[in-house]
Design a protein around this motif. Structure first.
Motif, mmCIF file in Angstrom:
data_model
loop_
_atom_site.group_PDB
_atom_site.id
_atom_site.type_symbol
_atom_site.label_atom_id
_atom_site.label_comp_id
_atom_site.label_asym_id
_atom_site.label_seq_id
_atom_site.Cartn_x
_atom_site.Cartn_y
_atom_site.Cartn_z
ATOM 1 N N ILE A 24 10.353 -3.282 4.298
ATOM 2 C CA ILE A 24 9.632 -3.254 3.030
ATOM 3 C C ILE A 24 8.537 -2.191 3.111
ATOM 4 O O ILE A 24 7.482 -2.427 3.711
ATOM 5 N N PRO A 25 8.759 -1.010 2.548
ATOM 6 C CA PRO A 25 7.712 0.014 2.532
ATOM 7 C C PRO A 25 6.589 -0.381 1.582
ATOM 8 O O PRO A 25 6.846 -0.939 0.508
ATOM 9 N N THR A 26 5.351 -0.091 1.952
ATOM 10 C CA THR A 26 4.230 -0.436 1.089
ATOM 11 C C THR A 26 3.226 0.705 1.012
ATOM 12 O O THR A 26 2.977 1.415 1.985
ATOM 13 N N TYR A 27 2.659 0.848 -0.175
ATOM 14 C CA TYR A 27 1.501 1.706 -0.401
ATOM 15 C C TYR A 27 0.730 1.104 -1.569
ATOM 16 O O TYR A 27 1.232 1.054 -2.689
ATOM 17 N N ASN A 28 -0.443 0.577 -1.268
ATOM 18 C CA ASN A 28 -1.258 -0.124 -2.265
ATOM 19 C C ASN A 28 -0.500 -1.294 -2.894
ATOM 20 O O ASN A 28 -0.353 -1.391 -4.112
ATOM 21 N N GLU A 29 -0.025 -2.176 -2.039
ATOM 22 C CA GLU A 29 0.707 -3.363 -2.500
ATOM 23 C C GLU A 29 0.099 -4.629 -1.897
ATOM 24 O O GLU A 29 0.798 -5.570 -1.538
ATOM 25 N N ALA A 30 -1.234 -4.672 -1.781
ATOM 26 C CA ALA A 30 -1.900 -5.785 -1.109
ATOM 27 C C ALA A 30 -1.562 -7.133 -1.744
ATOM 28 O O ALA A 30 -1.392 -8.138 -1.049
ATOM 29 N N GLU A 31 -1.489 -7.172 -3.057
ATOM 30 C CA GLU A 31 -1.173 -8.428 -3.745
ATOM 31 C C GLU A 31 0.313 -8.745 -3.653
ATOM 32 O O GLU A 31 0.707 -9.876 -3.340
ATOM 33 N N ASN A 32 1.144 -7.744 -3.888
ATOM 34 C CA ASN A 32 2.587 -7.986 -3.912
ATOM 35 C C ASN A 32 3.166 -8.319 -2.539
ATOM 36 O O ASN A 32 4.129 -9.082 -2.442
ATOM 37 N N VAL A 33 2.612 -7.734 -1.470
ATOM 38 C CA VAL A 33 3.232 -7.923 -0.162
ATOM 39 C C VAL A 33 3.171 -9.387 0.283
ATOM 40 O O VAL A 33 4.081 -9.879 0.959
ATOM 41 N N VAL A 34 2.132 -10.096 -0.105
ATOM 42 C CA VAL A 34 2.043 -11.522 0.226
ATOM 43 C C VAL A 34 3.113 -12.303 -0.518
ATOM 44 O O VAL A 34 3.823 -13.142 0.056
ATOM 45 N N ILE A 35 3.250 -12.022 -1.794
ATOM 46 C CA ILE A 35 4.217 -12.740 -2.627
ATOM 47 C C ILE A 35 5.643 -12.498 -2.153
ATOM 48 O O ILE A 35 6.424 -13.434 -1.979
#
Length: 269
Positions: A24-35
């Motif tokens: 799961i690549p992330t960039y500014n996904e602090a809220e979404n990554v938990v969900i």
């Protein structure tokens, strides 16, 4: 230097597929990554997760570290900066190979790819090298997209299918599973495309290598939190690269030869 956290010692995996790593690549996904992590752990407890964060300014990497500290099935790959979706997936594929996984799944962090549908993709992977979660095959669906975005996606995929002669309905789709040996046959380390063109290039390489690709219908939903990373530049890159690949097939001198893709010798611009 990038680093990954979390022990990797388990040998069990998904029945008929083996050990599966969901990147799961992330960039500014602090809220979404938990969900998305919570949904995925509940939906398919047998798979493991690698969050590949590009040094997000909003602290996504720190959030991911907390998730990994609380769950041994969650790992984190910290990357030095924003280098693009394609580079993040290549790093994740490499990490999966180095740690002995049998298959790798791609999944967006924003919830557009439903973790609850992953089991259907994994079931298809028992008899396939590549599985694509498809919006545009029979049974696929898109939710909360405006008509012009649907038209752009459908049109781009039609152009790709015609230009490359590749029987894939959703070559730009990013919900996928790859067998690790298939990734090696595709020489994934040499892929430099980003965004949609990264997905198209991997589809194209799989096709050229004679790998078995299966499409499974999915329901794709627009993100509810955060900002979309799509831009005209990303779309333009995909169309430009597809055109070059098409021309290189008709005029081999336009591309540079790659080896090891089965009986055919594809050429990449």
């Amino acid at each position: 230097m990038s680093e990954a956290t979390g022990a990797v010692e388990r040998t069990a995996g998904y029945p008929g597929v083996g050990r599966v790593l969901v990147v799961i690549p992330t960039y500014n996904e602090a809220e979404n990554v938990v969900i998305i992590t919570e949904r995925l752990r509940q939906a398919v407890p047998a798979v493991e997760i690698l969050i590949a964060d590009d040094n997000s300014p909003d602290g996504t990497g720190a959030v991911a570290d907390r998730l990994a500290a609380a769950d041994e099935y969650v790992h984190v790959l910290h990357r030095p900066g924003k280098q693009g979706l394609g580079a993040a997936y290549v790093a994740g594929f490499r990490w999966a190979r180095e740690h002995g996984y049998d298959a790798v799944a791609e999944m967006d962090a924003d919830g557009s790819h439903a973790p609850e549908e992953l089991t259907r993709l994994l079931d298809a992977a028992r008899d396939a090298d590549v599985v694509i979660g498809s919006r545009w095959t029979s049974g696929g669906e898109v939710v909360n997209w405006p008509w012009h975005r649907q038209l752009l996606s459908r049109g781009g995929n039609l152009y790709t299918r015609v230009a490359l002669g590749m029987p894939v309905s959703d070559a730009t789709g990013g919900y996928r599973i790859y067998r690790v040996p298939a990734l090696d046959k595709m020489d994934f380390e040499s892929v430099t495309s980003q965004g949609y063109s990264f997905q198209v290039e991997l589809s194209w390489r799989a096709h050229q290598a004679g790998l078995r690709t299966v499409e499974v219908p999915i329901t794709f939903a627009e993100r509810e939190h955060g900002a979309s990373k799509m831009s005209p530049l990303i779309v333009g890159e995909a169309l430009w690269r597809v055109t070059l690949w098409c021309l290189s097939e008709r005029r081999p001198g336009l591309g540079r030869s790659r080896r090891g893709y089965g009986d055919s010798t594809p050429r990449w611009p």
